[in-house]
Design an enzyme around this catalytic site. Structure first.
Site, PDB file in Angstrom:
ATOM      1  N   LYS A   1       5.935   8.084   0.684  1.00 25.87           N
ATOM      2  CA  LYS A   1       6.274   9.366   1.323  1.00 25.87           C
ATOM      3  C   LYS A   1       7.776   9.543   1.174  1.00 25.87           C
ATOM      4  O   LYS A   1       8.542   9.163   2.063  1.00 25.87           O
ATOM      5  CB  LYS A   1       5.909   9.322   2.808  1.00 25.87           C
ATOM      6  CG  LYS A   1       4.424   9.240   3.106  1.00 25.87           C
ATOM      7  CD  LYS A   1       4.212   9.249   4.624  1.00 25.87           C
ATOM      8  CE  LYS A   1       2.826   8.810   4.996  1.00 25.87           C
ATOM      9  NZ  LYS A   1       2.670   8.570   6.453  1.00 25.87           N
TER      10      LYS A   1
ATOM     11  N   ASP B   1       0.831  -1.196   0.000  1.00 24.64           N
ATOM     12  CA  ASP B   1       0.000   0.000   0.000  1.00 24.64           C
ATOM     13  C   ASP B   1       0.875   1.260   0.000  1.00 24.64           C
ATOM     14  O   ASP B   1       0.714   2.140  -0.813  1.00 24.64           O
ATOM     15  CB  ASP B   1      -0.938  -0.004   1.225  1.00 24.64           C
ATOM     16  CG  ASP B   1      -0.234  -0.323   2.544  1.00 24.64           C
ATOM     17  OD1 ASP B   1       0.998  -0.527   2.566  1.00 24.64           O
ATOM     18  OD2 ASP B   1      -0.927  -0.369   3.580  1.00 24.64           O
TER      19      ASP B   1
ATOM     20  N   ASP C   1       6.796   4.161   3.573  1.00 18.87           N
ATOM     21  CA  ASP C   1       6.998   5.296   4.475  1.00 18.87           C
ATOM     22  C   ASP C   1       8.507   5.425   4.726  1.00 18.87           C
ATOM     23  O   ASP C   1       9.211   6.027   3.932  1.00 18.87           O
ATOM     24  CB  ASP C   1       6.174   5.041   5.741  1.00 18.87           C
ATOM     25  CG  ASP C   1       6.191   6.191   6.746  1.00 18.87           C
ATOM     26  OD1 ASP C   1       6.448   7.329   6.351  1.00 18.87           O
ATOM     27  OD2 ASP C   1       5.931   5.936   7.938  1.00 18.87           O
TER      28      ASP C   1
ATOM     29  N   THR D   1       9.902  -1.630   5.954  1.00 24.82           N
ATOM     30  CA  THR D   1       9.079  -2.818   5.710  1.00 24.82           C
ATOM     31  C   THR D   1       9.414  -3.439   4.352  1.00 24.82           C
ATOM     32  O   THR D   1       9.653  -4.652   4.249  1.00 24.82           O
ATOM     33  CB  THR D   1       7.575  -2.459   5.750  1.00 24.82           C
ATOM     34  OG1 THR D   1       7.287  -1.857   7.010  1.00 24.82           O
ATOM     35  CG2 THR D   1       6.711  -3.697   5.571  1.00 24.82           C
TER      36      THR D   1
ATOM     37  N   ASP E   1      -5.225   2.418   6.714  1.00 28.86           N
ATOM     38  CA  ASP E   1      -6.026   2.673   7.920  1.00 28.86           C
ATOM     39  C   ASP E   1      -5.346   3.622   8.879  1.00 28.86           C
ATOM     40  O   ASP E   1      -4.145   3.883   8.791  1.00 28.86           O
ATOM     41  CB  ASP E   1      -6.267   1.353   8.665  1.00 28.86           C
ATOM     42  CG  ASP E   1      -5.010   0.885   9.407  1.00 28.86           C
ATOM     43  OD1 ASP E   1      -3.935   0.820   8.774  1.00 28.86           O
ATOM     44  OD2 ASP E   1      -5.085   0.616  10.617  1.00 28.86           O
TER      45      ASP E   1
ATOM     46  N   GLY F   1      10.512   2.924   4.506  1.00 31.87           N
ATOM     47  CA  GLY F   1      11.126   1.946   3.618  1.00 31.87           C
ATOM     48  C   GLY F   1      11.585   0.681   4.315  1.00 31.87           C
ATOM     49  O   GLY F   1      11.956  -0.297   3.664  1.00 31.87           O
TER      50      GLY F   1
END
Ligand code: IMP
Ligand code: MG
Length: 177
Positions: A131, A100, A103, A107, A159, A105
């Protein structure tokens, strides 16, 4: 707790148009290869993966992987933890990780290494949004939907404390934690 509607950042129409473009690009790039394994990262990628995979024109299968790196709100809990591995055998197969959001990076970086240990033929990455300002590790996103500012976003799978995942657009909210 008072709830206000998220502010639209990327409209439903813009998301759908970009998803078609990404699916066409991926379908072209993998046209002469063996069946592609799409690995969706739970939970956030489930809507993006559903739409993207249905727009592709090449042979493909779906796998899921689950990680957790965040607590219930917007604060990172630090390390990435593998919660569920892929079920199918991906050895010698072409893998595309579908995320998804990228952010910091961490993960995606972790997932690439983890999946590479299964000895696939190739591993590439696709993310709906990134981002860029928040990058802490340099990780290649081969197929990117949109670069976005450093704001917390929800909708289209994303979410905040499990809320707002099923909005058809991507919107910004102000986290309360
Ligand atoms: P990273 O490891 O910092 O790149 O974080 C990636 C994960 O953080 C994503 O897969 C999301 O689960 C979560 N995340 C980061 N930013 C947001 C956001 O703005 N909205 C929702 N989830 C986010
Ligand atoms: Mg995620």
């Amino acid at each position: 707790m008072e709830q206000t509607d998220p502010t639209v950042l990327i409209s439903e129409a813009d998301i759908q148009a970009r998803v078609v473009e990404l699916a066409e690009q991926i379908s072209q790039d993998y046209a002469d290869r063996e069946q592609l394994v799409l690995v969706g990262v739970l939970k956030g990628s489930f809507i993006f993966l559903a739409d993207l995979s249905r727009r592709m024109t090449i042979p493909r299968v779906i796998e899921f992987i689950a990680v957790s790196s965040y607590g219930s709100g917007s604060q990172s809990s630090g390390a990435v933890r593998l919660v569920m591995d892929v079920r199918g055998n991906i050895e010698n197969r072409h893998v595309l990780i579908v995320e998804d959001i990228v952010d910091t990076g961490h993960t995606l970086n972790y997932l690439i290494g983890m999946l590479e240990s299964h000895k696939p033929a190739s591993v590439k990455t696709c993310a709906l949004v990134r981002k860029a300002e928040r990058a802490e590790v340099d990780v290649d996103v081969d197929y990117l939907g949109f670069d976005i500012p450093d704001k917390w976003v929800v909708g289209y799978g994303l979410d905040y404390a499990e809320q707002n995942r099923t909005l058809p657009y991507i919107g910004t909210i102000t986290p309360t934690d």
